[in-house]
Motif scaffolding. Structure first.
Motif, short mmCIF file in Angstrom:
data_model
loop_
_atom_site.label_atom_id
_atom_site.label_comp_id
_atom_site.label_asym_id
_atom_site.label_seq_id
_atom_site.Cartn_x
_atom_site.Cartn_y
_atom_site.Cartn_z
N ARG A 1 0.83 -1.20 0.00
CA ARG A 1 0.00 0.00 0.00
C ARG A 1 0.87 1.26 0.00
O ARG A 1 0.58 2.23 -0.68
CB ARG A 1 -0.94 -0.01 1.20
CG ARG A 1 -2.05 1.01 1.11
CD ARG A 1 -3.00 0.90 2.29
NE ARG A 1 -3.85 -0.26 2.23
CZ ARG A 1 -5.04 -0.30 1.65
NH1 ARG A 1 -5.51 0.77 1.06
NH2 ARG A 1 -5.77 -1.38 1.66
N GLY B 1 0.28 2.27 -3.51
CA GLY B 1 -0.98 2.93 -3.22
C GLY B 1 -1.09 4.33 -3.82
O GLY B 1 -0.10 4.96 -4.19
N LYS C 1 -2.46 8.00 -2.86
CA LYS C 1 -2.95 8.93 -1.84
C LYS C 1 -3.41 10.19 -2.58
O LYS C 1 -2.60 10.89 -3.16
CB LYS C 1 -1.87 9.27 -0.82
CG LYS C 1 -1.60 8.17 0.16
CD LYS C 1 -0.71 8.65 1.28
CE LYS C 1 -0.49 7.53 2.27
NZ LYS C 1 0.34 7.95 3.39
N GLY D 1 0.90 6.23 -7.93
CA GLY D 1 -0.26 5.39 -7.61
C GLY D 1 -1.33 5.43 -8.68
O GLY D 1 -2.12 4.49 -8.81
N ALA E 1 -1.58 1.63 -8.44
CA ALA E 1 -2.60 1.18 -7.49
C ALA E 1 -3.48 0.05 -8.02
O ALA E 1 -3.81 -0.86 -7.26
CB ALA E 1 -3.45 2.36 -7.03
N SER F 1 -5.24 -6.02 -1.38
CA SER F 1 -5.05 -6.26 0.05
C SER F 1 -4.97 -7.73 0.43
O SER F 1 -4.29 -8.10 1.36
CB SER F 1 -6.15 -5.58 0.85
OG SER F 1 -7.41 -6.07 0.45
N ASN G 1 -5.72 5.86 1.25
CA ASN G 1 -4.61 5.26 0.52
C ASN G 1 -5.23 4.09 -0.24
O ASN G 1 -5.53 3.05 0.33
CB ASN G 1 -3.50 4.79 1.46
CG ASN G 1 -2.27 4.33 0.71
OD1 ASN G 1 -2.33 4.02 -0.48
ND2 ASN G 1 -1.15 4.28 1.40
N ILE H 1 -5.80 1.13 -3.06
CA ILE H 1 -5.20 0.10 -3.91
C ILE H 1 -6.33 -0.70 -4.53
O ILE H 1 -7.46 -0.68 -4.06
CB ILE H 1 -4.25 -0.84 -3.12
CG1 ILE H 1 -4.97 -1.51 -1.97
CG2 ILE H 1 -3.00 -0.10 -2.68
CD1 ILE H 1 -4.15 -2.59 -1.28
#
Length: 183
Positions: free
Chosen positions: A15, A19, A21, A30, A34, A39, A90, A92
């Motif tokens: 992340r 990730g 942001k 990202g 991403a 997860s 954040n 993903i």
């Protein structure tokens, strides 16, 4: 996707590295990375299987244009998430892109009036109709740490792309008798 998931399994901070942001210049990468980070295995499979199906449908109906279209969906969904999602997130996963493809295919079928695309629209409602609730700030989404904002960005972009590219791909078949004047 699977390679990055194994990267995540190796206890490295997927992340933090991949990730997105929102509105943070340090996480501009990202936008591109991403969608490849997930997860857990369920998150990965819940994105990969529908993406495979939807990408196959895009290639079938939109031929060579589909590759440009997929890149536009991928890039602008990430860019939209970077601009419009809350700063403290954040993000993903590829679900924003998935929502973009789903709404694009659905609304393309409705807008064009092409029978084959309309049948795909019905199939999408049947298979992915429950996804519609993922674009709203519902307790279920918040409790499961689901970025409903990224889903909404993808959904809206899919509608915009279906309007913008309505002349690309299959069109409604016109029959000679439709063009004849009534006597």
């Amino acid at each position: 996707c699977f390679l990055i998931f194994f990267f995540h399994l190796a206890s490295l901070d997927a992340r933090g590295i991949f990730g997105l942001k929102p509105q943070n210049v340090d996480y501009l990468t990202g936008i591109f990375l991403a969608p490849f980070a997930h997860s857990d295995i369920n998150h990965l499979l819940n994105n990969t299987i529908p993406l495979f199906f939807l990408m196959s449908v895009l290639v079938h109906f939109f031929d060579n244009f589909s590759y440009r279209l997929m890149f536009l969906m991928y890039f602008f969904t990430g860019l939209g998430m970077w601009f419009f999602c809350p700063i403290d997130h954040n993000i993903i996963g590829a679900s924003g892109v998935l929502y973009c493809m789903t709404s694009f295919l659905f609304f393309s079928g409705v807008i064009r009036g092409n029978r084959q695309l309309m049948s795909i629209s019905l199939l999408i409602v049947f298979l992915y109709g429950g996804m519609f609730w993922g674009i709203f700030d519902l307790p279920h989404n918040s409790a499961n740490n689901i970025s409903w904002e990224s889903h909404r960005v993808g959904f809206v972009l899919g509608i915009l792309f279906s309007l913008l590219f309505h002349s690309k791909g299959p069109q409604k078949k016109r029959y000679e008798w439709e063009d004849e004047e009534d006597e």
